[in-house]
Structure formats: structure tokens, C-alpha cells
Design a protein around this motif. Structure first.
Motif, short mmCIF file in Angstrom:
data_model
loop_
_atom_site.label_atom_id
_atom_site.label_comp_id
_atom_site.label_asym_id
_atom_site.label_seq_id
_atom_site.Cartn_x
_atom_site.Cartn_y
_atom_site.Cartn_z
N THR A 127 -27.58 89.79 54.42
CA THR A 127 -26.15 89.77 54.09
C THR A 127 -25.75 91.07 53.42
N SER A 128 -26.54 91.51 52.43
CA SER A 128 -26.21 92.73 51.71
C SER A 128 -26.34 93.97 52.59
N VAL A 129 -27.42 94.08 53.35
CA VAL A 129 -27.61 95.24 54.21
C VAL A 129 -26.50 95.32 55.26
N ALA A 130 -26.20 94.18 55.87
CA ALA A 130 -25.16 94.17 56.90
C ALA A 130 -23.80 94.50 56.31
N ASP A 131 -23.50 93.95 55.14
CA ASP A 131 -22.23 94.28 54.49
C ASP A 131 -22.15 95.78 54.19
N PRO A 143 -30.17 105.68 62.90
CA PRO A 143 -31.06 105.02 61.94
C PRO A 143 -31.23 103.54 62.28
N VAL A 144 -32.47 103.07 62.25
CA VAL A 144 -32.79 101.67 62.45
C VAL A 144 -33.34 101.13 61.12
N LEU A 145 -32.62 100.21 60.52
CA LEU A 145 -33.07 99.60 59.26
C LEU A 145 -33.80 98.31 59.58
N GLU A 146 -35.04 98.19 59.13
CA GLU A 146 -35.83 97.00 59.45
C GLU A 146 -36.49 96.45 58.19
N LEU A 147 -36.57 95.12 58.12
CA LEU A 147 -37.25 94.46 57.01
C LEU A 147 -38.75 94.41 57.31
N HIS A 148 -39.52 95.07 56.48
CA HIS A 148 -40.96 95.20 56.72
C HIS A 148 -41.76 94.26 55.83
N TRP A 149 -41.54 94.33 54.52
CA TRP A 149 -42.28 93.49 53.58
C TRP A 149 -41.32 92.54 52.87
N SER A 150 -41.76 91.29 52.69
CA SER A 150 -40.88 90.25 52.16
C SER A 150 -41.67 89.29 51.27
N TRP A 151 -40.92 88.44 50.58
CA TRP A 151 -41.49 87.47 49.64
C TRP A 151 -42.12 86.29 50.38
N GLY A 152 -43.06 85.60 49.71
CA GLY A 152 -43.63 84.36 50.23
C GLY A 152 -45.15 84.38 50.16
N ARG A 153 -45.73 83.36 49.53
CA ARG A 153 -47.19 83.30 49.45
C ARG A 153 -47.77 82.69 50.72
N GLU A 158 -27.02 92.19 30.67
CA GLU A 158 -26.61 93.38 31.40
C GLU A 158 -26.07 92.96 32.76
N TYR A 159 -24.86 93.40 33.06
CA TYR A 159 -24.20 93.09 34.33
C TYR A 159 -24.06 94.39 35.11
N THR A 160 -24.52 94.39 36.35
CA THR A 160 -24.52 95.62 37.16
C THR A 160 -23.96 95.34 38.54
N VAL A 161 -23.08 96.23 39.00
CA VAL A 161 -22.70 96.25 40.40
C VAL A 161 -23.69 97.17 41.11
N VAL A 162 -24.59 96.57 41.88
CA VAL A 162 -25.68 97.30 42.52
C VAL A 162 -25.18 98.10 43.71
N ASN A 163 -24.26 97.52 44.44
CA ASN A 163 -23.83 98.10 45.72
C ASN A 163 -22.47 97.52 46.03
N GLN A 164 -21.58 98.30 46.61
CA GLN A 164 -20.22 97.84 46.86
C GLN A 164 -19.72 98.34 48.20
N TRP A 165 -18.95 97.50 48.88
CA TRP A 165 -18.34 97.86 50.15
C TRP A 165 -16.93 97.30 50.16
N ASP A 186 -20.15 101.04 59.95
CA ASP A 186 -20.70 102.16 60.71
C ASP A 186 -21.67 101.59 61.74
N ARG A 187 -21.17 101.34 62.93
CA ARG A 187 -21.97 100.67 63.95
C ARG A 187 -23.01 101.59 64.58
N ARG A 188 -23.11 102.83 64.12
CA ARG A 188 -24.20 103.68 64.56
C ARG A 188 -25.53 103.23 63.95
N VAL A 189 -25.47 102.43 62.89
CA VAL A 189 -26.68 101.93 62.23
C VAL A 189 -27.15 100.67 62.95
N VAL A 190 -28.42 100.61 63.27
CA VAL A 190 -29.01 99.49 64.00
C VAL A 190 -29.86 98.67 63.04
N PHE A 191 -29.88 97.34 63.23
CA PHE A 191 -30.65 96.43 62.38
C PHE A 191 -31.83 95.85 63.16
#
Length: 476
Positions: free
Chosen positions: A282-286, A242-252, A23-30, A291-296
């Protein structure tokens, strides 16, 4: 959600043969790029190592990949297992994701092989839809830029980010319970705006955004990305940042102060990881660079200081990543994440938190990542139980930072169900024209932790009443 614009191509499924199904999917496109995924299901005997092959029919070029080792020669793409997902039992599936560029059309691949065996013909591919137009500008939703130690809008007027956090997007999906905790529809967003908030911080989960295998398909990849985009659009429509922030991530991580022993993104980790986090940004920023009203906000609450033996080692790990003492996975430092954002061409405002769960900015100025866009702010969190929770500490460690760069208290709160502590925080920040956001716009028991509301119509808890009344007073 009905008002979240679709961004994914229809899934193209290869007809099963004795070898495999793909299965091949385009998840998100810009514009000029997209995030995709391939899920391969083994229809043959057990495999100990696998190699997927396919060809792009257009000029697509893979620029980043995860879940496998990706390579491309001309139009031909090869996807090879990692050591940790080499075993593929009969009927088992594995998903790998990627970010790619393209120009013109973005047609789907038409043939796949697994270890050289054709997986079948999926039939005529359907081009993915054009990326949706960003929401129109909302009243009072400015493009924020760092100018010296101030945040300014497009007219050069000083702005402050004053508002709330909206928790849920970091934990619901990985727990298999949904995407957001409670409603994020127009009425619930309007209720936030009615408090005279101008900013909403939205915690995210990297595994859900990237669509990794361990996440319920209903809550990962396209479904998750579209839900976040819809929420961002509604926040903007109500004139808020809107402020988009990475809260939970991978890694033991099982060392000092570990939140969990799970390698998956099911708790706060001491640092972001090199395996997935740069791809996430990379994906979130792309997705939002137009729309520079969005903050990272790069990473919720780093705490490498709990793992490393010295403050020097902790701050070096924070900025540069790599192999960090006491952390068992390869770390992506703040410079790595900022580089990932800026490599997309995004010039959005970026918030960078400090150490000790973002409560320590003592060496932030000396270790701040280099930003070619010159658009950074320092992020800080404070609760009544933190180490730096007194005016004397703020005078000593925050004031020097705030004199040089914009300072945003991305989380303020207390576990008393009252607002005496945040009253002091807001007074200190108001006196210096700084920004702050209350934790959190969720209907939790405020006696067990900071919760601003008892209902999503905006009914405040005693703690929340302090923030609401203060924001309304500031707005006049």
C-alpha cells in the motif's frame, strides 16, 4: 543522501511526564495520503498491555496499520498493543505505523495519552512539507504496459526490459550496516546505463520500509524510504526503468528449505505475510502511483511448494494466502498483494513470480491473480543449478506463458564465474522478444555466486562480461 528529496515532517516529541514520551513522524507523504509512525516510551511503571490515544486536528483517516491494533472514531485514534508487544518495561519503547488519507493540510496531533494519562504537550505542530514532485521524464524511460503478451510504451512500440539487479536494499538495513551495499550515486547508476541496460531491479525489505522497531533507526522509515526514492530518481534520470521488488519479509518459518529461523525480515521467506506485506505494498504503491514508469515486482522467490504437501495446495497458497500447510504465519497471497496495490489507484505494471523460487511457472496461467487494471506480467528466475534450466523445460513451461502474457526473467545467473549458461538463456529469450535481468550489480566474488562487476565503475567479472557485451550488441 543529498539528492534524495526529504519526505517526512519534523518529528514531534511530547514533553516527558510521569507517564510517557511520544514521537509522531510523517515517514512518507504523497498527494492525498501519508505513512506515519508513533513511538511511545514508557516513563512510568511496567505495563502489561497499553493503549495510546490521540486526535487528528485535520481530516486524516487511518486506512491501514501495523505493530498494534488501530481504530478511529471521528478524529480520535486508539492504538492498542498486540499480544506480542503488550509488555512495556520502564524506559522501553514501542513503535506502531500506519497509512492514512487526508485532504488539504496534514497537521500533526497535539496531544497523546497512554492508558488515559496525558503524555504532555508537544507544542505547536509543524505541517509536513508538500510531497516532492516526481523526477521529470528521462530519455528512454517509458511507461510500460502489458498488451497481450508484449510490453509496450505509450506509443504502442514493443519494449523489452533488459538490465541488472542491484542488491543491498534487502539486507543491509536489517543487518544494521546501512541501506545499500556500495554506492548508488549518479556515477554508479551511469555505469549501469553504460552497459546499455534499460532496467534496474531494486530489492527491498518490508521492515525497513515500514520502520519497525527491530531496525536501526538510522536505516528505517524515513531514512530508508528517502534513500529508495532517491535511487529510483537517479535510475529514471538515466533513462532506465526501476523495478521495486519485495525481497525479504517478516514471518517465522523453520520448515523445509528455511533460509533462517528468525521471524524478522532477515532472509527469503516461503511466502509474504498478512501482518505487514499488504501495508508495505500500500505504501510503496501510494508513493509511486503517480509515476507509472516505476514497475512493481510483488515478491522475490515464493517457495510454498517446499512447505505444502501437494502442488495444488502450493498454488492455492500462492494465489489466495490465508492458512497454508507447513507455514506458521498467516500468508498474504498474490491476489492480496495485487489488491493492495490496485486499491491505491496505482495502475503501474506489476510482475508476479511463480513457485519454486520463481523457477516454476507450470500453473501460473491457471492461478494468476485477477487484475482490474489488466497490467500484469509473469516473473521467472533461473540459474544453472535450478530444476528448470534446460531449453526443453523452457519450451514446455515458459513458452505457453509467454504466448499469453509478457514474461520477464527477473534474475538470471550462474555460479561458474562464466557466462555459458546465461548465453543460452539470453538466446532463448531473444528469439522470443522477452525480457531478462542479470543478478547482480554487486562487487562480490563471482566464484561464490553470480556477481556482475568487480568495481562500481562497471568493470565486469568474467560472468558480467557476457551480459555487458550482449546488451551492447543488442543496442547496436
Amino acid at each position: 543522501m543529498a539528492d534524495a528529496p526529504p519526505a517526512a515532517a519534523p518529528v514531534r516529541t511530547a514533553a516527558p511526564t510521569a507517564g510517557c514520551t511520544v514521537e509522531y513522524t510523517v515517514v512518507n507523504q504523497w498527494s492525498g495520503g501519508f505513512q506515519g509512525s508513533v513511538t511511545v516510551t514508557n516513563r512510568g511503571p511496567a505495563l502489561d498491555g497499553w493503549r495510546l490515544g490521540f486526535g487528528f486536528p485535520g481530516d486524516q483517516r487511518v486506512t491501514q496499520g501495523w505493530g498494534a491494533r488501530w481504530s478511529q472514531s471521528g478524529a480520535s485514534v486508539t492504538v492498542v498493543n498486540e499480544s506480542w508487544n503488550a509488555a512495556l518495561a520502564p524506559g522501553a519503547s514501542v513503535t506502531a505505523g500506519f497509512v492514512a488519507s487526508y485532504s488539504g493540510a496534514n497537521p500533526a496531533p497535539t496531544a497523546f495519552t497512554l492508558d488515559g494519562t496525558p503524555c504532555g504537550d508537544p507544542g505547536g505542530p509543524t505541517d509536513p512539507p508538500d510531497p516532492p514532485d516526481p523526477p521529470g521524464p528521462g530519455d528512454g524511460a517509458p511507461v510500460l504496459t502489458a498488451s497481450g503478451n508484449r510490453l509496450v510504451d505509450g506509443d504502442g512500440r514493443t519494449r523489452r526490459m533488459l538490465g541488472v539487479n542491484r542488491s543491498g536494499g534487502e539486507f543491509m538495513c536489517v543487518q544494521g550496516r546501512g541501506i545499500f551495499d556500495g554506492p548508488v550515486d549518479d556515477a554508479s547508476v551511469r555505469a549501469i546505463a553504460d552497459w546499455k541496460a534499460n532496467t534496474v531491479r531494486i530489492p527491498l525489505n518490508e521492515e525497513c520500509w515500514l520502520g519497525l522497531d527491530n531496525i536501526d533507526p538510522r536505516y528505517r522509515g524515513t531514512a530508508y524510504v528517502d534513500a529508495v526514492k532517491g535511487f529510483v530518481g537517479r535510475v529514471l534520470a538515466h533513462g532506465m526503468t526501476p523495478v521495486l521488488e519485495l525481497h525479504w519479509s517478516w514471518g517465522r518459518y523453520t520448515g523445509n528449505s528455511a533460509g533462517c529461523a528468525d521471524e524478522h525480515a532477515s532472509c527469503q521467506k516461503p511466502m509474504p505475510n498478512a501482518r505487514y506485506t499488504p501495508a508495505f505494498w500500500t505504501s510503496v504503491a501510494d508513493t509511486f502511483k503517480d509515476d507509472r514508469r516505476v514497475v512493481f515486482d510483488l515478491f522475490n522467490e515464493p517457495y510454498p511448494d517446499r512447505a505444502t504437501p501437494t502442488a495444488d495446495a502450493a498454488w492455492a497458497c500462492w494465489r489466495d494466502g490465508g492458512t497454508c500447510p507447513g507455514i506458521g504465519y498467516e500468508v498474504a497471497g498474490m491476489q492480496d498483494l495485487l489488491d493492495a496495490v490496485r486499491a491505491t489507484g496505482a495502475r503501474n505494471l506489476v510482475l508476479v513470480p511463480g513457485l519454486a523460487y520463481a523457477n516454476d511457472l507450470s500453473r501460473w496461467l491457471a492461478h494468476a491473480p485477477t487484475d482490474p487494471a489488466g497490467n500484469l506480467a509473469a516473473a521467472w528466475h533461473v540459474y544453472n543449478f535450478n530444476t528448470c534450466s534446460t531449453e526443453s523445460c523452457w519450451d514446455a513451461t515458459l513458452a505457453p506463458v509467454a504466448a499469453r502474457v509478457p514474461l520477464v526473467a527477473g534474475e538470471i545467473g550462474e555460479n561458474t564465474c562464466g557466462h555459458g549458461f546465461i548465453d543460452r538463456v539470453m538466446a532463448w529469450f531473444d528469439a522470443r522478444g522477452l525480457s531478462y535481468l542479470g543478478w547482480t550489480w554487486n562487487t562480490w566474488d563471482c566464484s561464490a555466486g553470480p556477481a556482475l562487476i568487480s568495481a562500481y565503475d562497471g568493470t565486469p567479472t568474467p560472468f558480467g562480461a557476457g551480459l555487458r557485451d550482449h546488451l551492447r550488441a543488442l543496442a547496436g
